[in-house]
Design an enzyme around this catalytic site. Structure first.
Site, PDB file in Angstrom:
ATOM      1  N   LEU A 124       0.474  -1.273   0.056  1.00 13.82           N
ATOM      2  CA  LEU A 124       0.077  -0.010  -0.057  1.00 13.82           C
ATOM      3  C   LEU A 124       0.213   1.348   0.104  1.00 13.82           C
ATOM      4  O   LEU A 124       1.669   1.332   0.660  1.00 13.82           O
ATOM      5  CB  LEU A 124      -0.575  -0.273   0.943  1.00 13.82           C
ATOM      6  CG  LEU A 124      -1.995   1.391   1.829  1.00 13.82           C
ATOM      7  CD1 LEU A 124      -2.979   0.470   2.264  1.00 13.82           C
ATOM      8  CD2 LEU A 124      -0.702   2.006   2.713  1.00 13.82           C
ATOM      9  N   HIS A 125       0.258   2.249  -0.828  1.00 19.61           N
ATOM     10  CA  HIS A 125       1.057   3.862  -0.692  1.00 19.61           C
ATOM     11  C   HIS A 125       0.400   4.719  -1.281  1.00 19.61           C
ATOM     12  O   HIS A 125      -0.520   4.461  -1.961  1.00 19.61           O
ATOM     13  CB  HIS A 125       2.239   3.817  -1.699  1.00 19.61           C
ATOM     14  CG  HIS A 125       1.748   2.874  -2.986  1.00 19.61           C
ATOM     15  ND1 HIS A 125       2.416   1.650  -3.437  1.00 19.61           N
ATOM     16  CD2 HIS A 125       1.716   3.866  -4.163  1.00 19.61           C
ATOM     17  CE1 HIS A 125       1.650   1.489  -4.903  1.00 19.61           C
ATOM     18  NE2 HIS A 125       1.292   2.908  -5.677  1.00 19.61           N
TER      19      HIS A 125
END
Length: 169
Positions: A124-125
């Site tokens: 996730l980013h």
């Protein structure tokens, strides 16, 4: 409703599931942050829970990614500390970008899952993308060309100078 077609994107989308990972326990981001050469890997800042890296394939100059160190795919799998750090770091990134690049606005968000557009869905980013009133054009759609007016190295240097002068860093 008018539509613009960019069929050249189909090759990227069609091969998305074929991209090999480094191994079962890491992502390209985890691999980069584990190395020592932040400038080479475009890592701008390291906090306790998250780090900031420049996007190697930016939408615009200064396109930043904020990631937890822990490889996690789902937002609801983040710890409270990671969620808070993502939010606080987004705020800092906006400030750094304002000082270094003077944008007119920002896009901030996440693509969770491959179907939502995540190129690396296992880690996730959050994206922080500076925008300028004059930067909207049809080059990527019609000309298959992105116009990035400054090198990644030059943008990195500008942002590092601002980060180093930040009293909270």
């Amino acid at each position: 409703m008018d539509r613009l077609w960019s069929p050249w994107r189909a090759a990227y989308v069609e091969t998305a599931n074929d991209r090999a990972e480094l191994d079962d326990d890491t992502s390209i981001f985890a691999h980069l942050v584990a190395q020592d050469d932040d400038r080479e890997n475009l890592i701008l800042w390291r906090g306790a829970e998250v780090f900031v890296i420049m996007n190697l394939h930016p939408y615009n100059n200064g396109h930043l990614l904020i990631l937890p160190y822990r490889v996690v795919a789902e937002y609801d799998a983040l710890t409270d500390a990671e969620r808070i750090a993502l939010s606080q770091t987004a705020n800092r990134c906006i400030g750094w970008l304002r000082t270094a690049l003077d944008p007119d606005g920002f896009n901030v968000g996440m693509n969770l899952g491959r179907a939502a557009g995540a190129g690396i869905p296992e880690h996730l980013h959050m994206h922080v993308v500076p925008r300028w009133s004059g930067d909207t054009n049809f080059m990527p759609t019609t000309g298959q060309t992105k116009v990035i007016p400054e090198s990644l190295g030059d943008t990195y240097a500008k942002l590092r100078a601002v980060i180093e002068s930040d009293s909270e860093t």
